[in-house]
Each structure stands twice: as C-alpha cells, then as structure tokens.
Write a protein that holds these residues in place. Structure first.
Motif, PDB file in Angstrom:
ATOM      1  N   VAL A  50       0.891  -1.112   0.093  1.00 42.80           N
ATOM      2  CA  VAL A  50       0.088   0.069  -0.087  1.00 42.80           C
ATOM      3  C   VAL A  50       0.799   1.318   0.116  1.00 42.80           C
ATOM      4  N   PHE A  51       2.027   1.318   0.611  1.00 39.92           N
ATOM      5  CA  PHE A  51       2.782   2.558   0.834  1.00 39.92           C
ATOM      6  C   PHE A  51       3.952   2.156   0.146  1.00 39.92           C
ATOM      7  N   GLN A  52       4.631   3.266  -0.656  1.00 39.64           N
ATOM      8  CA  GLN A  52       5.870   3.224  -1.539  1.00 39.64           C
ATOM      9  C   GLN A  52       6.678   4.337  -0.854  1.00 39.64           C
ATOM     10  N   ALA A  53       7.725   4.166  -0.286  1.00 41.48           N
ATOM     11  CA  ALA A  53       8.960   5.065   0.032  1.00 41.48           C
ATOM     12  C   ALA A  53       9.467   5.806  -1.153  1.00 41.48           C
ATOM     13  N   LYS A  54       9.580   7.255  -0.987  1.00 41.63           N
ATOM     14  CA  LYS A  54      10.086   8.083  -2.045  1.00 41.63           C
ATOM     15  C   LYS A  54      11.510   7.644  -2.537  1.00 41.63           C
ATOM     16  N   ASN A  55      12.194   7.133  -1.533  1.00 40.64           N
ATOM     17  CA  ASN A  55      13.777   6.579  -1.825  1.00 40.64           C
ATOM     18  C   ASN A  55      13.595   5.344  -2.432  1.00 40.64           C
ATOM     19  N   GLY A  56      12.380   4.633  -2.680  1.00 36.61           N
ATOM     20  CA  GLY A  56      12.332   3.094  -3.394  1.00 36.61           C
ATOM     21  C   GLY A  56      12.873   2.178  -2.422  1.00 36.61           C
ATOM     22  N   LYS A  57      13.334   2.406  -1.245  1.00 31.15           N
ATOM     23  CA  LYS A  57      13.810   1.345  -0.211  1.00 31.15           C
ATOM     24  C   LYS A  57      12.892   0.832   0.655  1.00 31.15           C
ATOM     25  N   PRO A  58      12.695  -0.447   1.266  1.00 27.53           N
ATOM     26  CA  PRO A  58      11.758  -1.014   2.072  1.00 27.53           C
ATOM     27  C   PRO A  58      11.790  -0.061   3.464  1.00 27.53           C
ATOM     28  N   LEU A  59      10.651  -0.137   4.237  1.00 24.30           N
ATOM     29  CA  LEU A  59      10.713   0.436   5.423  1.00 24.30           C
ATOM     30  C   LEU A  59      11.876  -0.012   6.371  1.00 24.30           C
ATOM     31  N   ASN A  94      13.490  -0.247  10.342  1.00 29.75           N
ATOM     32  CA  ASN A  94      12.807  -0.184  11.524  1.00 29.75           C
ATOM     33  C   ASN A  94      12.996   0.963  12.433  1.00 29.75           C
ATOM     34  N   ARG A  95      11.726   1.571  12.884  1.00 29.32           N
ATOM     35  CA  ARG A  95      11.822   2.391  13.797  1.00 29.32           C
ATOM     36  C   ARG A  95      12.212   3.974  13.164  1.00 29.32           C
ATOM     37  N   VAL A  96      12.186   4.143  11.731  1.00 33.41           N
ATOM     38  CA  VAL A  96      12.346   5.513  10.944  1.00 33.41           C
ATOM     39  C   VAL A  96      11.092   5.852  10.380  1.00 33.41           C
ATOM     40  N   LEU A  97      10.870   7.014  10.633  1.00 36.21           N
ATOM     41  CA  LEU A  97       9.630   7.546   9.861  1.00 36.21           C
ATOM     42  C   LEU A  97      10.092   7.879   8.402  1.00 36.21           C
ATOM     43  N   THR A  98       9.332   7.315   7.482  1.00 35.15           N
ATOM     44  CA  THR A  98       9.719   7.453   5.941  1.00 35.15           C
ATOM     45  C   THR A  98       8.711   8.203   5.357  1.00 35.15           C
ATOM     46  N   TYR A  99       9.375   9.015   4.256  1.00 35.73           N
ATOM     47  CA  TYR A  99       8.251   9.759   3.591  1.00 35.73           C
ATOM     48  C   TYR A  99       7.949   9.110   2.226  1.00 35.73           C
ATOM     49  N   GLY A 100       6.886   8.832   1.788  1.00 37.48           N
ATOM     50  CA  GLY A 100       6.492   8.174   0.592  1.00 37.48           C
ATOM     51  C   GLY A 100       4.858   8.552   0.245  1.00 37.48           C
ATOM     52  N   CYS A 101       4.393   7.724  -0.528  1.00 36.74           N
ATOM     53  CA  CYS A 101       2.973   7.857  -1.042  1.00 36.74           C
ATOM     54  C   CYS A 101       2.178   6.357  -0.581  1.00 36.74           C
ATOM     55  N   VAL A 102       1.005   6.591  -0.558  1.00 32.13           N
ATOM     56  CA  VAL A 102      -0.149   5.584  -0.511  1.00 32.13           C
ATOM     57  C   VAL A 102      -0.292   5.297  -2.325  1.00 32.13           C
ATOM     58  N   MET A 103      -0.295   4.080  -2.447  1.00 34.64           N
ATOM     59  CA  MET A 103      -0.628   3.887  -3.783  1.00 34.64           C
ATOM     60  C   MET A 103      -1.864   3.053  -4.214  1.00 34.64           C
ATOM     61  N   GLU A 104      -2.610   3.391  -5.072  1.00 33.35           N
ATOM     62  CA  GLU A 104      -3.725   2.535  -5.452  1.00 33.35           C
ATOM     63  C   GLU A 104      -3.673   2.462  -7.020  1.00 33.35           C
ATOM     64  N   ASN A 105      -3.583   1.137  -7.301  1.00 36.49           N
ATOM     65  CA  ASN A 105      -3.551   0.653  -8.883  1.00 36.49           C
ATOM     66  C   ASN A 105      -2.577   1.591  -9.551  1.00 36.49           C
ATOM     67  N   GLY A 106      -1.320   1.709  -8.927  1.00 33.53           N
ATOM     68  CA  GLY A 106      -0.194   2.314  -9.555  1.00 33.53           C
ATOM     69  C   GLY A 106      -0.312   3.728  -9.392  1.00 33.53           C
ATOM     70  N   GLU A 107      -1.402   4.417  -8.955  1.00 29.00           N
ATOM     71  CA  GLU A 107      -1.626   5.726  -8.799  1.00 29.00           C
ATOM     72  C   GLU A 107      -1.369   6.395  -7.436  1.00 29.00           C
ATOM     73  N   ILE A 108      -0.910   7.304  -7.158  1.00 31.56           N
ATOM     74  CA  ILE A 108      -0.889   8.310  -5.781  1.00 31.56           C
ATOM     75  C   ILE A 108      -2.245   8.493  -5.471  1.00 31.56           C
ATOM     76  N   ALA A 109      -2.526   7.907  -4.014  1.00 31.84           N
ATOM     77  CA  ALA A 109      -3.613   8.296  -3.697  1.00 31.84           C
ATOM     78  C   ALA A 109      -3.532   9.266  -2.714  1.00 31.84           C
ATOM     79  N   ASP A 110      -2.025   9.481  -1.873  1.00 34.49           N
ATOM     80  CA  ASP A 110      -1.827  10.442  -0.771  1.00 34.49           C
ATOM     81  C   ASP A 110      -0.647  10.588  -0.668  1.00 34.49           C
ATOM     82  N   GLU A 111       0.107  11.710  -0.209  1.00 27.35           N
ATOM     83  CA  GLU A 111       1.375  11.908   0.263  1.00 27.35           C
ATOM     84  C   GLU A 111       1.343  11.590   1.745  1.00 27.35           C
ATOM     85  N   ALA A 112       2.224  10.483   2.144  1.00 26.61           N
ATOM     86  CA  ALA A 112       2.200  10.372   3.643  1.00 26.61           C
ATOM     87  C   ALA A 112       3.473  10.102   4.283  1.00 26.61           C
TER      88      ALA A 112
END
Length: 451
Positions: free
Chosen positions: A37-46, A48-66
């Motif tokens: 559901v969530f894709q980090a902007k840096n393309g890396k997996p989440l 541990n215990r690090v708040l990561t910027y990215g997007c919520v994805m739906e069918n390959g499209e951005i649903a929200d910045e999160a």
C-alpha cells in the motif's frame, strides 16, 4: 474473541477531519501488507523505527502523500510487528487506505484488539490495559495523572506485593503441614493470622471506589435552595458565562441543569436544581423530584441561602431531609440579614462561604471549599479506585477474614489455606493472572476501535 494470528488494521486517531490521521497495522504479515500500500520515495523498504516519506498507492497511482513507520517485534505496542501510516486527515482517505490494507491481506481490528494483543503478549497486564482506557477518556488533569500511574503499573505493583505475601504464607503453611516435626503448627497459625489481618487492613485502606469515580467522572456538586435563593446566578458566576436563566421570578428553574468545570485539576459537575415550594405546576413538580434524585446522588450537597433575607422553613426543607455539606450565603451585594451564627444554629457546624455572584466575589473561596471534598491525590492514595478492582480486593479481604476465623476456631492449616488461595485468585483477577476469558472480553469490549 480475537484471532491473534491475523494482521489487523484500524484508524488510531479519532474520527473526524484533521491535519493528520494515523492508520495502525499489527501482525506477523504487517510489513508485507503495508509494503503493498505504501511506497517510500527513496524506493527502499521501510527501516525499523524510522519515519519514512512516501506515497499511498492505489492501482499504480498516488492516493496521498504520507509518512510511514515500522516497529518490529518485540519493540512495539503489541509486541508484534507494527506499522503506522500517517496520512492527511480526510475520513474518505482513511477509509480508502483501510480498504487498500484489507485488499492487501489485513482485516479490520475489533475494539481494543491492539491493547488486547499487548496484554496477551505480556507487554502489559489487565490493570495497565484498563489504565490505557482511562487515559483515553480522561477529562481532567487529576484523571490523567491517575491513569498514568495505572498504566505505569502502580496498581499492579500494589496487588503483586499483596499476592507475594499471601504466597509466602501458603508456603509457610505447607511447610508446617509437610514437616510437623520441624515447623511448629501453632506458631505458624499465629503468624499467619497476624499477617492475614495486616494484609486485609492494607487492602481495605487502599479501596476507594468514590475516588476513582470522581477522577473518571467528576465531583458531583448539587446547588439546592428555595426559589430565588441565587442558585442560577451562582452557577453562571462559577462557569464564567450565562448558562442558566436568571430572573426575579421564583420558579424559573424547572429542571436540573448540569455543567462541567475544572477546579484544581479535577472535573466538577455543577447541577442547578428547581427550588422547593408548593406548586400546582406539573412541570415544576417534576423538576423538584429530579432535584431530590440529584441530591441523593451528590458528592456535595451545597445549600444556597439568600443572605439578604431571614431564614425560612423553605430554606430548611430545601434538602428534603438530607444534611447540607456546604452552605453558600448568596446576594452579598445587598444589605446582609442572615448571619453565619444563625446558619450554624440551624444547620450545625457546616463550612459556610459568602458570595456575591453578580460581582464574582467569593468565587475563589467557594472553589477552595469545593476542592476540600476531593479525595487526596498521590501515588499511594486510592491505589484501588476502579469498581472492578475494589470488588475483587474486597473479596480477597473476605477470604483472608475467613482464614483468620478458621485458624481462631482451631481448624487445621490446610482449611485456612483454601481461603488464602481464594484471596490469591481474587487479587489475580485485578492484573489478569487468574481472570476468566469472559471478564477479559468484557474489559476490552469497552475500548474504541484502533486502541
């Protein structure tokens, strides 16, 4: 009640629009579910215990910045893998994210299921879990402090100390039964009797359901008095606003009116009542009946007397036969007629405060007088203040008393040991160590979804 192997998800923040909403996920497949559901902007997996910027994805499209954070077991609230998605606070967006998580393999959490898992996984005990719920519903500083003590294990430590002492007594009794040539049974009985009495006394002293109710709900103060004594004006002055209708016409207040305020970090529920008088008005008679009910349930019965008028029989009858706990002399802006000596002659040595509601005079003295009715606050005071805890502790006290009676009647040690075991089980119900599944389910059913 709960399926602990599932990966669960729910909104952790309150429903309603806001800047940010948090969706929480917990379970063994948490990381895989969130990564769908969530894709980090840096393309890396989440990490541990690090708040990561990215997007919520739906069918390959951005649903929200999160933002998202992963907390791997056991260093999480539930001691399972937990992740949170911090999104914009639209409820439509939260619902969409939850649907995406459901499609990715999670299910909706039941009320209290996150805290239930924390309890089942040994992170907290049942008393601490209830402290979490108390914190969520805390409506005053005092309630928050009490909830924190409970969450941090104050109640649990108190109960475990008592249980450890009872366990030691059972061990001593077992030794006397098993090794009669080495351990004197009579002496053991005397020592157990003294210890049981001491433990029971400490438990009884720690039980204060009234303190817990006041912390959680508030101090119930009922203003009563004859019509036009100044009750509504006093209510408005304490609240600092025009909440009750005030006129020179007697009988304006026909129903109970309750408003909340804070005094010294404690929630206070002020109730204005209909004045007592003979009336043919059916609505006003109902108001008087409700006033009687409010007075019967009050923590503080505050009798308001018109200081600019002589004491009347209506004044004396305004409490419906109950004794006043606080007397307030109103209308201090008018020439005084009623004296404190007359009040004490009629009602006894009751705390008395003189006020002038229109000018706000005497309000601080009145607040101090009300604060005196609040149980003492402190880590050792009202250690057992929730109704469930008090009921369990008093059953333990009764079992300890039964043990003392059995030993006093010369019964064998193993008979008293049965009573001590019952006391041990009763105290274990507080922390959940000897609790039935039904009661555990009832405790967690009171929680909100997402906690």
């Amino acid at each position: 009640m709960f399926q602990n192997r599932d990966t669960i998800a729910a909104q952790a923040t309150a429903a309603g629009e806001g800047g940010v909403a948090i969706v929480r996920v917990s379970g063994a497949d948490c990381e895989a579910v969130v990564s769908r559901v969530f894709q980090a902007k840096n393309g890396k997996p989440l990490a541990n215990r690090v708040l990561t910027y990215g997007c919520v994805m739906e069918n390959g499209e951005i649903a929200d910045e999160a933002m998202a954070v992963l907390m791997r077991a056991p260093h999480s609230y539930t001691r399972e893998n937990v992740a949170e998605i911090h999104c914009h606070g639209s409820q439509a967006l939260v619902r969409k994210i939850l649907m995406l998580l459901m499609a990715a393999g999670a299910r909706m959490a039941e009320p209290g299921e996150f805290t239930y898992r924390a309890f089942m996984n040994g992170r907290i005990d049942l008393a601490q879990a209830e402290g979490v719920m108390r914190m969520i519903h805390a409506c005053s500083e005092r309630a928050m402090r009490s909830a924190v003590r409970q969450m941090e294990g104050g109640v649990s430590a108190f109960v475990r100390t008592a249980r450890a002492e009872i366990t030691s007594l059972l061990a001593a009794m077992a030794a006397a039964i098993d090794f009669p040539d080495e351990v004197e049974e009579t002496q053991t009985a005397l020592e157990v009797t003294a210890s049981c009495k001491a433990i029971a006394a400490r438990l009884e002293a720690a039980c204060d359901a009234r303190a817990g109710r006041i912390e959680d709900e508030g101090l119930r103060v009922v203003l009563c008095g004859r019509p036009n004594a100044g009750k509504s004006s006093l209510l408005n002055a304490l609240l600092g606003g025009e909440r009750a209708i005030v006129t020179d016409i007697p009988g304006t207040t026909r129903d109970t009116l309750t408003e909340a305020m804070q005094i010294g970090g404690v929630r206070v529920l002020l109730t204005d009542t209909a004045g007592l008088r003979e009336t043919g008005d059916a609505v006003e008679r109902i108001g008087v009946e409700r006033a009687k009910k409010a007075l019967a349930e009050a923590d503080v019965r505050a009798l308001v007397l018109d200081g600019a008028s002589p004491l009347t029989e209506e004044d004396k009858a305004a409490l419906f036969g109950l004794a006043p706990q606080l007397i307030i002399l109103s209308k201090g802006d008018l020439a005084p007629v009623l004296t404190a000596d007359e009040v004490h002659a009629a009602f006894g040595d009751v705390p008395t405060v003189a006020v002038c509601a229109p000018r706000g005079e005497g309000m601080e003295a009145l607040k101090e007088a009300l604060a005196a009715f609040v149980p003492e606050d402190g880590a050792e005071s009202s250690a057992l203040s929730q109704a469930r805890h008090v009921e369990a502790a008093r059953r333990a006290c009764a079992a300890l008393s039964d043990a003392v009676a059995a030993l006093s009647d010369g019964m064998p040690l193993d008979v008293a040991a049965v009573d001590l075991s019952a006391a041990l089980d009763a105290l274990g119900e507080i922390t959940g160590e000897t609790m039935s599944e039904k009661v555990i389910d009832e405790v967690f059913a009171k929680f909100c979804v997402g906690k």
